[in-house]
Enzyme design. Sequence first.
Site, short mmCIF file in Angstrom:
data_model
loop_
_atom_site.label_atom_id
_atom_site.label_comp_id
_atom_site.label_asym_id
_atom_site.label_seq_id
_atom_site.Cartn_x
_atom_site.Cartn_y
_atom_site.Cartn_z
N LYS A 80 0.86 -1.24 0.04
CA LYS A 80 -0.01 -0.06 0.02
C LYS A 80 0.88 1.25 0.08
O LYS A 80 1.77 1.37 0.73
CB LYS A 80 -0.92 -0.06 1.13
CG LYS A 80 -1.96 1.13 1.42
CD LYS A 80 -2.93 0.94 2.33
CE LYS A 80 -3.83 1.85 2.39
NZ LYS A 80 -4.98 1.85 3.79
N SER A 155 -9.79 1.49 2.46
CA SER A 155 -8.80 2.33 1.55
C SER A 155 -7.70 1.59 1.08
O SER A 155 -7.27 1.87 0.01
CB SER A 155 -8.30 3.41 2.55
OG SER A 155 -7.53 2.90 3.55
N SER A 179 -10.09 -0.52 6.90
CA SER A 179 -9.42 -0.52 5.55
C SER A 179 -8.66 -1.78 4.92
O SER A 179 -8.06 -1.85 4.02
CB SER A 179 -8.46 0.42 5.29
OG SER A 179 -9.19 1.63 5.12
#
Length: 498
Positions: A80, A155, A179
Amino acid sequence: MNELITMTAADLSAAVAAGEVSAAEVTAAHLDRIASVDERVRAFLHVAADDALARAREIDRDRAAGEPLGPLAGVPVAVKDLFTTVGMPTTCGSKILQGWRPPYESTITRRLRDAGAILIGKTNMDEFAMGSSTENSGYGPSRNPWDLAKVPGGSSGGSAAAVAAYEAPLALGTDTGGSIRQPAAVCGIVGTKPTYGGSSRYGVVAFASSLDTPGPFGRTVLDTALLHEAMSGYDPMDSTSIDAPAPPVVEAARHGDVSGMRIGVVTEFSGDGYQPGVMARFTEAVELLESLGAKVTEISCPHFRYALPAYYLIAPSEVSSNLARFDGMRYGLRAERPGGGSAEEVMALSRAAGFGPEVKRRIMLGTYALSSGYYDAYYGKAQQVRTLVIRDFDAAFGQVDVLVSPVTPTTAFPIGERADDPMAMYLADLCTIPTDLAGNAAIAVPCGLADEDGLPAGLQVMAPPLADDRLYRVAAAVEAAFTDRWGHPLLAEAKGLV
Ligand code: GLN
């Protein structure tokens, strides 16, 4: 399709260690897959092709020389884009950090490199991890590999999409309000929010520091546990890191066994707003656990219904402080009018140009909630609610070993559907937020496809702090039963792409 990309991380590392396949071949196969599908999935913001291949060749040389190999030797991992990585940009999905190259490495990515993992690229995300769909990314949304018109969740949506689309067997995410678990559920893969403090935040760009928890994604429970274990453990560079042995998650993932386990079904997480197909799969999963010998009871956690509003005061309050550092002076974007201007002007222009609407909304909400005269009514109250949520968990874990619920009330929703409705977007995390507020651990594991749309639904298992291994025992049992039923290890045969 090249069979290397459908192999599990466990099998890949074993094959590399045995010399049956080279790390360079494994890496090249995944880079090819990215090249062929990522134009549609858009999971990656940066693909580190050259560095990944160079590192893979190093591992192959080490093996040839008889050097010891790490537990993830030759296994590609997608990261990420809020973990700082030397040699790769880190944008947090924000224009304000476009082109920023961090001068230091996060503890977790350093540990993974040391474990032999190949960091294959940086994945798309909602800006600064605020969102549930990746639509708040400054670089456009990622897509759900099951249906490219749907969101992959957020996210950490890019990471989940990359794993579901076979672009990487493993990925890193962060979970502040859901997330990791929510994108895992809507992409049909496994994702874990470890116990807060069990995985280091050093080099993880801060969103809400009292909640942010890095964690793993995988297509199988064992793979997820392997990454969980490799990334975990005490880190003196993180002041909230727990100085205790990491829970034995890999061992637990190898022995899915729930006989005699006491499982509580959270009664608050059902009813209006829950998609029937999601509830049907959840109910079946609970029945399955009961048939495997678990003792299932219903447990009420009355304050969980206040968790979402409390979170949307606590998290933005921390945002208003954490994001003050993005001022146009020290990192990334600097906006100024021709001829310069005052420092205040540069800060205002840079922040106005660099942050997207959701980030601005959170900064304003948080600044308001912390302001004098309102602090007690908003931030202070929210912290009291947080304590009540923790007490609900304490009371529940006095009676049961784990709690279960759906991960998210619905399957993946269409891109655009909730983009202009923050409240509808926030509701995606209804079931995941209590765990973040309390700092305990939870996993999302696929439990079938909803009848309405054929999209994946997830089972959430929640455990007390530092009992992360219990999650894997339950998840492995569910996975094994479903493997028998479906003849496929997981649901991740993303129909749009494979
Ligand atoms: N969707 C939630 C939010 O927008 C949670 C995000 C997260 O866990 N990073 O805050």
